[in-house]
Scaffold this motif. Structure first.
Motif: not given
Length: 326
Positions: A190-207
């Motif tokens: 769905s992105l334009a050829p020069d489109g950018l992706l932003v991911v905002i997440e915390v990292q997985a905690p230890a089990p």
């Protein structure tokens, strides 16, 4: 890793095999017997039933929350504003807000005059999103609202019938997908050829840590997936989905004393602080270098100087902490 040196995409059978192994690994600890999409679609109603109607109001005004929880608001807003600071935007930039939920990111982007499409599989949350936009009597200063909310399962298929987007945002939502690779692949379509992706997440905690135990409880109670990823897992899914060029960021916000000790503390947070998967990714080298510049290895005297300064700074910080300890 230097983004310009990532290996070329593997052959399709190898990609499918890697994807299957990754999904098996990240989903290994999910509670059994739960319809995750049904849980996501009915989450708000179940939350209200379990914890009270004030949760509907919170979703209508999110991220605004005060009192003892005001840092939840500041954290959400820092992430949003830092994203805007980093992205190369223009007045006609088109955003795709993936898993938009109650729609606050879509709302604020549209308030700034951008064209935004928010998608989700929860009609309950989409209703909240539409209500909050309709309740704002003041659209952007130079025109009407340019925001749309659609019911769409991005994990199942790309979004059809929409012009290409300049930016796709996964704001604290990628961890909710059973198959995040398919979600990312369909967003890429769905992105334009020069489109950018932003991911905002915390990292997985230890089990077994309190954060991990709370995620397990939420999954059992509400039937929604709550399992963040390690940096290695996120790297692999971005590679598989066709986003090999990326930068990761560490959030440092607030007011700081103008002291060496404070500066060193911030320096080491940025260099080695754990806990976050905030990144901007591109699908091709040309776009990546247009946005971020060409990466150069730190070699020679400059590289040595940086390593020495880092080591000295680490020693200074450790000494400062010992002296400041009660």
């Amino acid at each position: 890793m230097d983004a310009s040196r990532r290996p070329a995409s593997p052959a399709m059978p190898a990609v499918a095999e890697r994807k299957a192994r990754l999904l098996e690994r990240i989903n290994a600890r999910l509670p059994a017997g739960i319809d995750w999409k049904e849980g996501a679609a009915t989450y708000l109603g179940n939350l209200i039933k379990d914890r009270g109607s004030h949760n509907e109001r919170y979703h209508l005004i999110k991220p605004f929350i005060g009192g003892a929880l005001v840092r939840s608001y500041t954290s959400e807003m820092y992430r949003f504003l830092n994203m805007l600071e980093r992205l190369p935007l223009h007045e006609r930039s088109r955003f795709l807000d993936v898993g938009c939920g109650p729609g606050w990111v879509t709302h604020y982007l549209a308030k700034l005059g951008f064209t935004v499409t928010g998608i989700d599989i929860s009609d309950e949350l989409l209703d909240i999103a539409r209500r909050r936009l309709a309740g704002d009597a003041y659209p952007p200063y130079d025109g009407p609202w340019t925001a749309t909310f659609l019911h769409h399962d991005i994990e199942a298929a790309p979004l059809a019938g929409e012009p290409p987007f300049d930016v796709a945002v996964f704001e604290s939502v990628l961890h909710h997908f059973y198959d995040p690779v398919s979600a990312l692949e369909n967003v890429a379509a769905s992105l334009a050829p020069d489109g950018l992706l932003v991911v905002i997440e915390v990292q997985a905690p230890a089990p077994g840590t309190p954060f991990d135990n709370e995620n397990q409880r939420l999954m059992r109670d509400y039937g929604t997936i709550e399992r963040p990823y390690t940096r290695e897992e996120l790297d692999e899914m971005l590679d598989l989905a066709g986003f090999p060029f990326r930068k990761y960021y560490f959030p440092v916000n607030g007011w700081f004393e103008q002291t060496n000790a404070e500066a060193v503390e911030i320096f080491h947070q940025v260099r080695g602080g754990p806990g976050y998967n905030f990144c901007i990714a591109a699908r091709n080298r040309e776009r990546y270098e247009a946005v971020f510049g060409r990466e150069r290895a730190e070699a020679g005297l400059r590289g040595i100087a940086r390593k020495v300064s880092y080591a000295i700074g680490r020693r200074f910080l450790n000494l400062y902490r010992r002296l400041a300890a009660p």
